[in-house]
Design an enzyme around this catalytic site. Sequence first.
Site, short mmCIF file in Angstrom:
data_model
loop_
_atom_site.label_atom_id
_atom_site.label_comp_id
_atom_site.label_asym_id
_atom_site.label_seq_id
_atom_site.Cartn_x
_atom_site.Cartn_y
_atom_site.Cartn_z
N ARG B 18 0.81 -1.22 0.00
CA ARG B 18 0.00 0.00 0.00
C ARG B 18 0.85 1.27 0.00
NH1 ARG B 18 -5.75 -1.31 0.83
NH2 ARG B 18 -5.62 -3.41 -0.04
N THR B 41 0.11 -11.34 -12.49
CA THR B 41 0.68 -12.62 -12.03
C THR B 41 -0.08 -13.18 -10.84
OG1 THR B 41 2.24 -11.48 -10.58
CG2 THR B 41 2.99 -11.96 -12.81
N ALA B 42 -1.05 -12.39 -10.32
CA ALA B 42 -1.83 -12.86 -9.16
C ALA B 42 -2.83 -13.91 -9.58
CB ALA B 42 -2.56 -11.68 -8.53
N HIS B 56 -8.06 -3.78 -8.14
CA HIS B 56 -7.12 -3.35 -9.18
C HIS B 56 -7.82 -3.25 -10.53
CE1 HIS B 56 -2.80 -4.02 -7.53
NE2 HIS B 56 -3.58 -3.48 -6.62
N ARG B 57 -8.63 -4.28 -10.83
CA ARG B 57 -9.27 -4.35 -12.14
C ARG B 57 -10.19 -3.16 -12.37
NH1 ARG B 57 -11.68 -10.08 -12.94
NH2 ARG B 57 -9.46 -10.58 -12.82
#
Lengths: 185, 185, 185
Positions: B18, B41-42, B56-57
């Site tokens: 963060r 990569t997650a 995030h998306r």
Amino acid sequence: MSAQDEASGRTLILGGVRSGKSRLAEQLARASGLPVTYVATATASDQEMGARIAAHRQRRPADWGLIEEPLALAAVLESCCGPGRCVLVECLTLWLANLLWAEEAGRLQRELDALDALLPVLPGQVIFVGNEVNMGVIPVNELARRYGDLAGSLHQRIAAQAQRVVLTVAGLPLVLKGPPLAGVA
Amino acid sequence: MSAQDEASGRTLILGGVRSGKSRLAEQLARASGLPVTYVATATASDQEMGARIAAHRQRRPADWGLIEEPLALAAVLESCCGPGRCVLVECLTLWLANLLWAEEAGRLQRELDALDALLPVLPGQVIFVGNEVNMGVIPVNELARRYGDLAGSLHQRIAAQAQRVVLTVAGLPLVLKGPPLAGVA
Amino acid sequence: MSAQDEASGRTLILGGVRSGKSRLAEQLARASGLPVTYVATATASDQEMGARIAAHRQRRPADWGLIEEPLALAAVLESCCGPGRCVLVECLTLWLANLLWAEEAGRLQRELDALDALLPVLPGQVIFVGNEVNMGVIPVNELARRYGDLAGSLHQRIAAQAQRVVLTVAGLPLVLKGPPLAGVA
């Protein structure tokens, strides 16, 4: 810009354990030339913490005001900040830890919201001290991860509102935002 | 120098949990003005990670391409990097963790070798995001130490090849290599 | 200022695990043009540490002197520092760990006091390498907290006496004190 505007501002001092962040914050408070109130979020819950608090207290000028408040930070800031005053908050990450352990449903979010609402309108000088805790291996413990997320997000929000942000390393200041430091050594 | 040469470059964004590293990487990708492919990569292996991925998306522009690949990073980069394109890799340290847990003999070293071989010749803009995990107390756990060693070495190798390296702290960029940041706030 | 004064100075290189701190320290030692003594505080107590020591040794020029001393750092510095000489100490945090584990009553404090007394009067060039270990989540373990406190305080005291302090991140130097680095890449 009025004299009052010039004298108002928020500073964030971040640093690891024993990196000199408290000393720098105290120097900046002293250098402000304003009457200072020290807001301590630590509680002397054990001997080790008690010793740290005593050491901090001994270093501070006798004429500084002192408010000890582990949880209700926004309410305290609202009461003690003002034009021509300097308030030093030590420290944000301890405050977060206190709230996480408080086990009072909804309290953490309410306190965070109250501080966020207050930040843009706080009068006078406010110096926040925070622990940089997020550059190590990601903790396995879920509560520790939540703590890291909360701390990182809080530091980001305060940094965005601050006129000056400094990271201390080995007692040395690294200015991340705002003018270079002068008048402190 | 041709327009293509000018447009090619590797950037490394490092930061703690963060610290604003993803947001900065996304701002740089947007500021490139190029079509962007986001390489994630997650893997949504648990609820917590699933929530992070979703957050995030939501932040990313709808017209960005998306490739989800936990292990074969070099192969993906080889297929999607190109002149006049920008590829954002998020994140290197998660990729390393996936490889460490993959338990496929020799896979980790093969993937690292493939990325090392590709780095100097990747066309277009490539922005790598990595977690700074090595500034805390050395972990007692041997796997965690190996992970830290691998992450530190990988970051060093990419930084050596990068035209720009930035450390984010409290949402603020600290440029370690290359020109100052402009056009991002 | 005499030639001897110009050639004397203390440098502190801090950095996380695999951040390039040793390599930078070795480059600075080489760039001094002086005869170099390498003071290693590591002990090959296990296979992993043995491998790290061997890798470090292989990288160093064959004509450097080598002193291996896990505990009596001040005594070693007193014997090997001198005008026109460069001494590289790797590393401070390992030395602290050795002292913490030594279980010899009073030894830790005696050694710290001896180094503090010596620091202002050390002749020649001295380059100290330390691990930045205090930017992660505060450890639950009390000994680890004490270690962090000792490391942070020691780094601060050496930084205050040093003419140059550098933090390495991903192999890149961030100068915290003193002139910019030149002659090292």
